[in-house]
Structure formats: C-alpha cells, structure tokens
Write a protein that holds these residues in place. Sequence first.
Motif, short mmCIF file in Angstrom:
data_model
loop_
_atom_site.label_atom_id
_atom_site.label_comp_id
_atom_site.label_asym_id
_atom_site.label_seq_id
_atom_site.Cartn_x
_atom_site.Cartn_y
_atom_site.Cartn_z
N GLN A 1 0.87 -1.17 0.00
CA GLN A 1 0.00 0.00 0.00
C GLN A 1 0.91 1.22 0.00
N ASP B 1 -2.96 10.52 -2.74
CA ASP B 1 -3.80 9.42 -3.19
C ASP B 1 -3.21 8.10 -2.73
N MET C 1 -2.94 4.11 -2.84
CA MET C 1 -3.10 3.09 -3.88
C MET C 1 -2.41 1.80 -3.45
N ARG D 1 -3.29 0.43 -8.33
CA ARG D 1 -4.75 0.39 -8.31
C ARG D 1 -5.25 1.32 -7.22
N ASP D 2 -6.15 2.20 -7.61
CA ASP D 2 -6.80 3.11 -6.68
C ASP D 2 -8.00 2.37 -6.09
N THR E 1 -10.39 3.34 -4.39
CA THR E 1 -11.67 4.05 -4.44
C THR E 1 -12.27 4.03 -5.84
N THR F 1 -8.88 4.11 -12.25
CA THR F 1 -8.70 3.03 -11.28
C THR F 1 -7.28 2.51 -11.30
N TYR F 2 -6.68 2.37 -12.49
CA TYR F 2 -5.30 1.90 -12.60
C TYR F 2 -4.45 2.97 -13.26
#
Length: 145
Positions: A37, A52, A54, A73-74, A76, A81-82
């Motif tokens: 993470q 952010d 991710m 990869r986010d 949320t 998203t990627y």
Amino acid sequence: MPPPWTPPPTPPAFAPTHDPLTPARDITHPHFQPGDQVVVIKGVASAELWGDAMRVVAPSWHTPTDENGWRLRDATGGAQTYVTAHPRYLVHLSRRCPDCLIHLRAMEDHLLPKHASHDAVIDCGWYTTTALNQLVHITDARSGR
C-alpha cells in the motif's frame, strides 16, 4: 419527497509549489513489491500531508521516464482506477521503511510551513495523468507525451 440536497464536495485548492524533493529522490524499482500500500503525496490538508492512496499491482514500464515503474490500483475506483507511476513518486503506507519515512519528513518540513495558515485541501499541482493512464510528475513531463 426528494432527498435532501447535499452540496458537492469542495475541490482541492490549487497552489503551485516547487517540489525540489521528489525529482531528486533515488528509489529503485525493487523498493516496492506487488501488494504494497502506497501514497502519492499531492499536497497538504489541515496541516498534514495529503495524497492518493493506492496498492502496487504489477511491474510496468513508465514511458514518460523510460524507466521501470509500477501499475497501481486506486481502491476508491473512479475514472483512473489503474495508473502507472515511477517508484520515486511513491511512499509506503503498509510498512514503515526508513527511506519512505525520511522522504515523508522532508516533505513535511518543506510543505507544512508554506501552507500552515490554510484549512483547505491544497493540491500542489505536481502530477498529471497522461492519455496512457500514467501518473507523471511535472518535472518528468515531456512535450508531446
């Protein structure tokens, strides 16, 4: 009866701020592993660093820097998203590694005094996302990419 009106979220205030730390950061590709993470520091919110969060997914070539990068990869979701990012943009959230802690402290020392009087979310304007979904620091941006 219609649902109660909720005001839209307040967008971050944009405050262009020079970033002398991230471009000079020397973090190698193996520093991060799939599943880590991470956070990409973007500015300040209420006297704390903001960014952010991710998860590192897989190795990926980072075209804007022509170096090894990571597919992120986010959690949320959303439109991006990627994304692919260079390792020097990332800071560990999932573990307390000395390199990332040193970088975080330097970012705090650099940013927090400049934005101490602001309560808003301050986006320092360091990152953009290319048409190839690659996160690019302004110092790495190339014309035509």
